[in-house]
Design a protein around this motif. Structure first.
Motif, PDB file in Angstrom:
ATOM      1  N   ALA A   1      -3.340   3.710  -6.014  1.00 13.63           N
ATOM      2  CA  ALA A   1      -3.098   4.775  -5.042  1.00 13.63           C
ATOM      3  C   ALA A   1      -3.649   6.123  -5.491  1.00 13.63           C
ATOM      4  CB  ALA A   1      -1.599   4.890  -4.764  1.00 13.63           C
TER       5      ALA A   1
ATOM      6  N   HIS B   1      -1.618  -0.443  -3.507  1.00  8.43           N
ATOM      7  CA  HIS B   1      -0.468   0.110  -4.211  1.00  8.43           C
ATOM      8  C   HIS B   1      -0.697   0.375  -5.698  1.00  8.43           C
ATOM      9  CE1 HIS B   1       0.018  -4.197  -5.034  1.00  8.43           C
ATOM     10  NE2 HIS B   1       0.858  -3.889  -5.997  1.00  8.43           N
TER      11      HIS B   1
ATOM     12  N   SER C   1       0.844  -1.190   0.000  1.00  2.99           N
ATOM     13  CA  SER C   1       0.000   0.000   0.000  1.00  2.99           C
ATOM     14  C   SER C   1       0.879   1.239   0.000  1.00  2.99           C
ATOM     15  CB  SER C   1      -0.932   0.025   1.216  1.00  2.99           C
ATOM     16  OG  SER C   1      -0.213   0.246   2.413  1.00  2.99           O
ATOM     17  N   LYS C   2       0.308   2.347  -0.456  1.00  2.27           N
ATOM     18  CA  LYS C   2       1.062   3.601  -0.558  1.00  2.27           C
ATOM     19  C   LYS C   2       0.319   4.716   0.164  1.00  2.27           C
ATOM     20  CE  LYS C   2       3.257   2.508  -5.004  1.00  2.27           C
ATOM     21  NZ  LYS C   2       3.433   2.930  -6.418  1.00  2.27           N
TER      22      LYS C   2
ATOM     23  N   GLU D   1      -9.930   3.589   1.402  1.00  2.00           N
ATOM     24  CA  GLU D   1      -8.682   4.134   1.898  1.00  2.00           C
ATOM     25  C   GLU D   1      -8.723   4.048   3.414  1.00  2.00           C
ATOM     26  OE1 GLU D   1      -8.395   8.131   0.481  1.00  2.00           O
ATOM     27  OE2 GLU D   1     -10.224   8.815   1.477  1.00  2.00           O
TER      28      GLU D   1
ATOM     29  N   ARG E   1      -3.662   5.575   3.574  1.00  2.00           N
ATOM     30  CA  ARG E   1      -3.033   4.615   2.672  1.00  2.00           C
ATOM     31  C   ARG E   1      -4.075   3.968   1.766  1.00  2.00           C
ATOM     32  NH1 ARG E   1       2.321   3.878   4.282  1.00  2.00           N
ATOM     33  NH2 ARG E   1       2.549   2.295   2.651  1.00  2.00           N
ATOM     34  N   ARG E   2      -3.627   3.631   0.527  1.00  3.27           N
ATOM     35  CA  ARG E   2      -4.454   2.947  -0.458  1.00  3.27           C
ATOM     36  C   ARG E   2      -3.679   1.793  -1.061  1.00  3.27           C
ATOM     37  NH1 ARG E   2      -6.669   8.235  -3.867  1.00  3.27           N
ATOM     38  NH2 ARG E   2      -7.999   9.110  -2.205  1.00  3.27           N
TER      39      ARG E   2
ATOM     40  N   VAL F   1      -1.118   8.406   0.687  1.00  7.32           N
ATOM     41  CA  VAL F   1      -1.650   9.484  -0.142  1.00  7.32           C
ATOM     42  C   VAL F   1      -0.915  10.775   0.224  1.00  7.32           C
ATOM     43  CG1 VAL F   1      -3.705  10.817  -0.752  1.00  7.32           C
ATOM     44  CG2 VAL F   1      -3.899   8.354  -0.266  1.00  7.32           C
TER      45      VAL F   1
END
Length: 682
Positions: free
Chosen positions: A27, A24, A6-7, A470, A21-22, A9
């Motif tokens: 994102a 990956h 996950s990445k 998210e 985070r969302r 925001v």
């Protein structure tokens, strides 16, 4: 290089919140539907009917009859073994029979027309009170075809819970199985809005007492069989009336671990955004229109429901089973559901996997020292090789052949959800069966919040946020969980979040923020790879007299490593320096442990109160605590044994197999008082 799941925001987060985070690969966006042209659940069926009309969709097995056997059961009376004879009934089942997508489409369209002919309209509510089955899903899609709402009720809910769901939701029609008619007949005078009852029955006939119940129910409601309803719609065809994406699809009643069940309002977009989110990551791991999924968990629970809807949308055939008929040992003159279907994917809750693990290891422990050493070493080796992405399947035909054959030999992965799974259980399943992926979901989020990928080899986490949501973690200062440490209460936002609780605006406001965040009540922690680990439950964090906090659910998951206990409920409060627990042990486990320690007994209730037996169980649990590096404040100081097996039927577990703490406490209050006296807490 480690995979990042996950990445964050950009430009999110604060002193009290982690960055949002969302998933990956998504994102930059949140998935809000399965396809642009699919805005409701029924449209998912239309999509599959148009693209693959002749593919298998929903499979079931007919009950051909029952087989009764007499069994001799040994038990001890006054220290002597005596035998008693008991009768046991088993189902005899046929092979799986399949409906294609085209058949499902036309059948459900006719059911919807039948509902309308009975007088139902868009937004009328149809309550489904049947076990997981093809009929459950056919009824639901029949309702969706005319913009009606489905109200779910566990088939084990009980009379008071069923009555609460029907009356609060102002249900117009009840769909149930014939053998549940006596329940309806007993409460019919208290039902306020229902006008129609539709039922179905198994091939082998009407259970005893049901025909009389049906006649009694007819005195107040219009009663129709499912086949009659279908024929009524077929004779009076109408066009589909499909719902909008924000229309309510489900009033899904939560399993009610405390108090009355709550009606969760889930819209069509909520469910289909989850389906779209799953599709973003699962395609590489399944073969659409080929791989078969076994469905046996309650469809009234959101986990089984959203998986079914994804399968119907994506083209994965669903074969229905029941907990009572899963294995060869539970049926006669036929194979169990697992061996008959030979699924590629199946689901389970931790209690199911814990039971499988305990049974598996007890068989291993009866073997020679060499076999035990080989088995446990193979479990560790296979997990290690898998973790380094090295060849590891060569052990399946040598060490794990029997366990894999017991599940049909085709499993690609299994899914666990509903509560955290113990790390040792996941390791064993990964080795002996297939990869086990852990997910996290809530009814209030249309099911799925996060899930591991099938090729994720890590443990003790529930994967990355689903592409349909998210997620962020928010400080819980009273329990010393802070966002600066990557910990906090899990907040979730996205199109899958529910529309509120039925007739309970106050509780809705307590659960949702004004800007759309669902406050889950679960405590999470981010891993370095962007996965979520669930480390606590906000309401189950207890402060001890020392000022230290302990997490009851986390401790229960650890103590389930004991092979002697079936279930456990840990208790603690501000008077205590260490927790205590009520332990559940089934009759077979009691007999096994009693023989190990040489305790004589006449019945389970007697040995459950035996001080030597209690001391032996406590010593085993304290050994589990030591092996798992629990601190003194987390180590059990006392236990008592409840010899009655906990289940939804006796109100100790929810239908989703979670502990009902209040009911367990109330039923065992004398045992708790005894422990409090022992610990000088009175």
């Amino acid at each position: 290089m480690a995979v990042i799941y996950s990445k964050a925001v950009p430009q999110t987060g604060s002193d009290t919140e982690t960055p949002t985070r969302r998933f990956h690969t998504t994102a930059d966006r949140i998935v809000d539907r399965a396809r642009p042209d699919i805005t409701n659940i029924y449209a998912a069926l239309i999509h599959s009917q148009q693209t693959n009309p002749d593919s298998n969709s929903l499979g079931k097995r007919d009950v051909l009859g029952t087989v009764t056997e007499e069994k001799t059961v040994p038990h001890k009376v006054d220290g002597k073994i005596e035998n008693t004879t008991k009768q046991w009934s088993y189902f005899k089942l046929g092979e799986y029979k399949w409906m294609t997508y085209d058949q499902v489409y036309h059948y459900t369209k006719n059911l919807g027309a039948g509902f309308v002919k009975l007088g139902l309209q868009p937004k009328s509510r149809v309550l489904i009170y049947v076990p997981t089955s093809r009929e459950w899903q056919l009824c639901a899609f029949g309702a969706f075809s005319q913009s009606m709402q489905v109200v779910t009720a566990y088939d084990t809910l009980g009379e008071s819970g069923l009555l609460h769901a029907m009356n609060q939701a102002k249900v117009d029609l009840v769909f149930l199985k014939a053998d549940q008619m006596p329940t309806l007949a007993r409460i019919m005078d208290q039902i306020e809005t229902v006008k129609h009852v539709v039922y179905y029955q198994d091939l082998y006939g009407m259970p005893k007492g049901c025909e009389e119940a049906i006649e009694k129910v007819r005195t107040k409601f219009g009663v129709t069989s499912m086949d009659e309803l279908h024929d009524l719609g077929s004779s009076n065809p109408i066009e589909l009336t499909l719902p909008d994406n924000q229309d309510i699809a489900l009033v899904m009643y939560t399993s009610g671990s405390t108090g009355k069940p709550k009606g969760v309002l889930i819209c069509h977009q909520g469910v289909m955004s989850v389906a779209g989110g799953i599709h973003e990551f699962i395609e590489p791991f399944v073969e659409l229109h080929h791989d078969v999924v076994l469905s046996y968990l309650p469809l009234s629970h959101v986990l089984a429901f959203f998986v079914d809807i994804y399968c119907i949308y994506s083209g994965l055939p669903i074969g229905y089973g029941t907990p009572r008929t899963l294995t060869d040992e539970s049926v006669r003159e036929c194979k169990g559901d697992i061996k008959e279907l030979r699924p590629m994917v199946m689901m389970g809750v931790p209690q199911v996997w814990n039971t499988i693990r305990a049974g598996m290891l007890k068989q291993v422990d009866k073997s020679s020292w060499l076999v035990r050493k080989l088995f446990y070493s193979a479990v560790e080796l296979k997990n290690a090789l898998r973790g380094y992405n090295m060849p590891h399947n060569f052990m399946d035909s040598i060490v794990f052949k029997k366990t894999r054959e017991a599940t049909g030999g085709r499993l690609k992965f299994v899914i666990t959800g509903g509560a955290p799974i113990n790390r040792n259980v996941q390791k064993l399943m990964n080795a002996a069966l297939c990869p086990m992926i852990q997910g996290f979901g809530l009814t209030e989020a249309s099911g799925l919040v996060s899930v591991q990928l099938p090729n994720d080899t890590s443990f003790s986490n529930v994967g990355a946020p689903c592409p349909s949501v998210e997620m962020k973690l928010v400080d819980v200062p009273e329990a010393k969980y802070f966002a600066k440490n990557g910990q906090g209460e899990i907040w979730v936002r996205g199109p899958s979040i529910f529309k509120g609780y039925l007739d309970n605006e106050e509780l809705t406001k307590e659960t949702m923020t004004e800007d759309g965040w669902l406050m889950t009540g679960d405590i999470g922690q981010w891993t370095l790879q962007g996965q979520l680990s669930i480390i606590d439950r906000k309401k189950n964090i207890v402060k001890l007299v020392s000022g230290e906090y302990i997490a009851l659910e986390a401790l229960e998951a650890t103590y389930k490593n004991s092979l002697y206990i079936h279930n456990i409920c840990v208790f603690a409060d501000a008077r205590m320096t260490q927790p205590c627990a009520i332990v559940n042990i089934d009759e077979n486990q009691i007999a096994h442990m009693a023989d190990d320690i040489g305790v004589q007994y006449n019945n389970p209730s007697e040995i459950a109160a035996n001080k030597d037996f209690i001391a032996a169980v406590l010593a085993d649990l304290q050994l589990v605590a030591k092996r798992n590096s629990l601190g003194k404040q987390e180590t059990l100081a006392a236990i008592r044994v409840d010899a009655e097996l906990w289940s939804p039927e006796n109100d100790r577990l929810t239908p989703a197999m979670k502990l009902k703490r209040t009911d367990i406490r109330d039923f065992n209050q004398d045992k708790l008082d005894d422990m409090y006296t022992q610990l000088n807490l009175e």
